[in-house]
Design a protein around this motif. Structure first.
Motif, mmCIF file in Angstrom:
data_model
loop_
_atom_site.group_PDB
_atom_site.id
_atom_site.type_symbol
_atom_site.label_atom_id
_atom_site.label_comp_id
_atom_site.label_asym_id
_atom_site.label_seq_id
_atom_site.Cartn_x
_atom_site.Cartn_y
_atom_site.Cartn_z
ATOM 1 N N TRP A 255 71.055 -6.940 32.294
ATOM 2 C CA TRP A 255 71.159 -5.523 32.642
ATOM 3 C C TRP A 255 70.379 -5.279 33.928
ATOM 4 N N VAL A 256 71.045 -4.731 34.936
ATOM 5 C CA VAL A 256 70.430 -4.504 36.248
ATOM 6 C C VAL A 256 70.483 -3.018 36.559
ATOM 7 N N ASN A 257 69.330 -2.449 36.928
ATOM 8 C CA ASN A 257 69.291 -1.012 37.206
ATOM 9 C C ASN A 257 68.048 -0.704 38.044
ATOM 10 N N GLY A 258 67.941 0.558 38.460
ATOM 11 C CA GLY A 258 66.772 1.040 39.172
ATOM 12 C C GLY A 258 66.106 2.158 38.409
ATOM 13 N N THR A 259 64.827 2.363 38.658
ATOM 14 C CA THR A 259 64.053 3.354 37.906
ATOM 15 C C THR A 259 64.557 4.775 38.105
ATOM 16 N N ASN A 260 65.143 5.056 39.253
ATOM 17 C CA ASN A 260 65.528 6.430 39.580
ATOM 18 C C ASN A 260 67.030 6.587 39.756
ATOM 19 N N ASP A 261 67.807 5.756 39.061
ATOM 20 C CA ASP A 261 69.250 5.833 39.238
ATOM 21 C C ASP A 261 69.751 7.229 38.896
ATOM 22 N N PHE A 262 70.555 7.799 39.806
ATOM 23 C CA PHE A 262 71.003 9.175 39.633
ATOM 24 C C PHE A 262 72.001 9.333 38.495
ATOM 25 N N ALA A 263 72.738 8.258 38.184
ATOM 26 C CA ALA A 263 73.846 8.364 37.230
ATOM 27 C C ALA A 263 73.473 7.889 35.837
ATOM 28 N N TYR A 264 72.763 6.771 35.746
ATOM 29 C CA TYR A 264 72.489 6.119 34.470
ATOM 30 C C TYR A 264 70.969 5.987 34.295
ATOM 31 N N PRO A 265 70.310 7.033 33.791
ATOM 32 C CA PRO A 265 68.841 7.048 33.726
ATOM 33 C C PRO A 265 68.285 6.095 32.678
#
Length: 402
Positions: A255-265
């Motif tokens: 699972w890859v994501n960012g802390t402040n993703d606008f779409a998928y928090p």
């Protein structure tokens, strides 16, 4: 392999399943083993890959076609040893089939296929691609408007089925090892990757980037669900939210994501990562940008993860346990490559996940015992660890709320 312009295989009959079955049951059956008919796309050829259409499922009783790019590593056949591992690439909202993404994986030694999932071809501009003559339904947010249509005519069903057909196609090629194929998708493509992983067990692993489930709990689409009304929102979520499909996943997932993703928090993302029955590894970068290109297509963690599953590559570090001990956080890990840095990421904020300010501080770790620990700064509301190996790959513990 160069694809012929004439059909390589005749399609099986379009899948028909009874209306009494759930969306999940229907998707688990639809298109799984079909090798679709292929049609030429000469005007859309680009150097280094093959452009073509393949037959999709019927939409409102009309035949559809799906545009795709397929490519293989630029190796002389005499230098190729055995069959190739392969990747299926699922674009995000506003995107289409991207030849550059196929070439990224070709350069890594993989065959790859990328397909358009909204009845378009890569002519025009991002989000405004030209629609072709045999499209299915419009996608992404437009799926909220399709709830009165039969399940098989709604975008998520059509898109997931198109991905399954692409998978069936690429695994049928003689140069591809059908037992070494992975899937990754970006944003809405990550959303689809979650559903694909729960309905197509033929993959060896899945990597959703940004995309996750629990969209009705917290996501960029809360206003859309409010506009739908409670009953229609419940229907959409019961049919198409990835949380319905993730409990059926048994393959490894990154699972890859960012802390402040606008779409998928982060809250919905964490709930999603805990549903799969397979192994779940996390890469949560502080303020990771959202998009295609280097942000979503090129993270080295995805490359390393794929090599560890489909080749003989050394895996990412693995977080084995974690917890809080008073005012300290700790985690244990194991790694086949040296860990060179550890950091505690923390925020003092509450409120919308997308707007929280994150801080990073270096922390001590012991590579011999596989343990990292750190005092938690006063006022911290959420924290987690990132470990970085000598390939600059990050692995993350699950975030902890205080």
């Amino acid at each position: 392999m160069i694809l012929a312009d004439e059909p390589l295989a005749k399609p099986r009959d379009t899948v028909h399943v009874g209306d009494e079955l759930s969306a999940r049951a229907k998707l688990s059956r639809a298109a799984l083993d079909s090798v679709p008919e292929i049609f030429p796309a000469e005007s859309l050829q680009v150097e280094g890959v093959k452009a073509f259409f393949y037959r999709g499922l019927d939409h409102k009783r009309q035949p559809t076609r799906v545009f795709a790019y397929y490519g293989v590593p630029a190796l002389d056949e005499s230098k190729r040893h055995g069959k190739l591992p392969a990747m299926v690439l699922i674009h995000g909202g506003g995107g289409t089939a991207f030849d550059r993404w196929v070439k990224v994986w070709n350069a890594r030694g993989y065959a790859a296929i990328a397909m358009d999932l909204c009845g378009c071809v890569p002519v025009g501009a991002y989000g405004k691609w030209e629609r072709h003559d045999h499209p299915g339904p419009r996608g992404w947010d437009a799926s909220f408007e399709q709830l009165a249509d039969p399940i098989e005519d709604q975008w998520t069903f059509q898109a997931v089925s198109a991905v399954k057909l692409a998978h069936s196609l690429i695994r049928s090629y003689p140069e591809v090892d059908a037992d070494r194929i992975g899937v990754t998708g970006i944003s809405w493509g990550g959303y689809l990757t979650c559903i694909v992983a729960g309905t197509d067990p033929r993959y060896q692993f899945a990597v959703p980037v940004y995309g996750c489930g629990f969209l009705g709990k917290n996501s960029a689409w809360l206003p859309a669900f409010e506009k739908l009304g409670a009953e229609q929102a419940k229907l959409w979520l019961s049919q198409w939210d990835p949380s319905v499909y993730l409990p059926q996943v048994k393959m490894p997932m990154l699972w890859v994501n960012g802390t402040n993703d606008f779409a998928y928090p982060m809250d919905s993302w964490q709930k999603s990562t805990r549903l799969s029955q397979g192994t779940n590894e996390l890469c949560l970068r502080v303020r990771m940008p959202h998009g295609h290109g280097p942000a979503g297509e090129d993270p080295e963690e995805i490359h390393v993860f794929a090599n560890s599953k489909l080749r003989d590559g050394k895996p990412l570090a693995l977080i084995t346990d974690q917890g809080l001990d008073g005012d300290s956080a700790w985690a244990t890990f194991k790694s086949d490559v040296p860990i060179i840095k550890a950091e505690l990421n923390y925020t003092l904020d509450t409120g919308r996940w997308q707007e929280r300010k994150w801080e990073q501080m270096p922390v001590a770790f012991d590579g011999s015992t596989g343990r990292v620990s750190s005092p938690i700064p006063g006022g911290t509301t959420v924290c987690y660890f990132n470990l970085f190996d000598d390939r600059q790959c990050a692995v993350s513990s699950s975030h902890l709320e205080r």
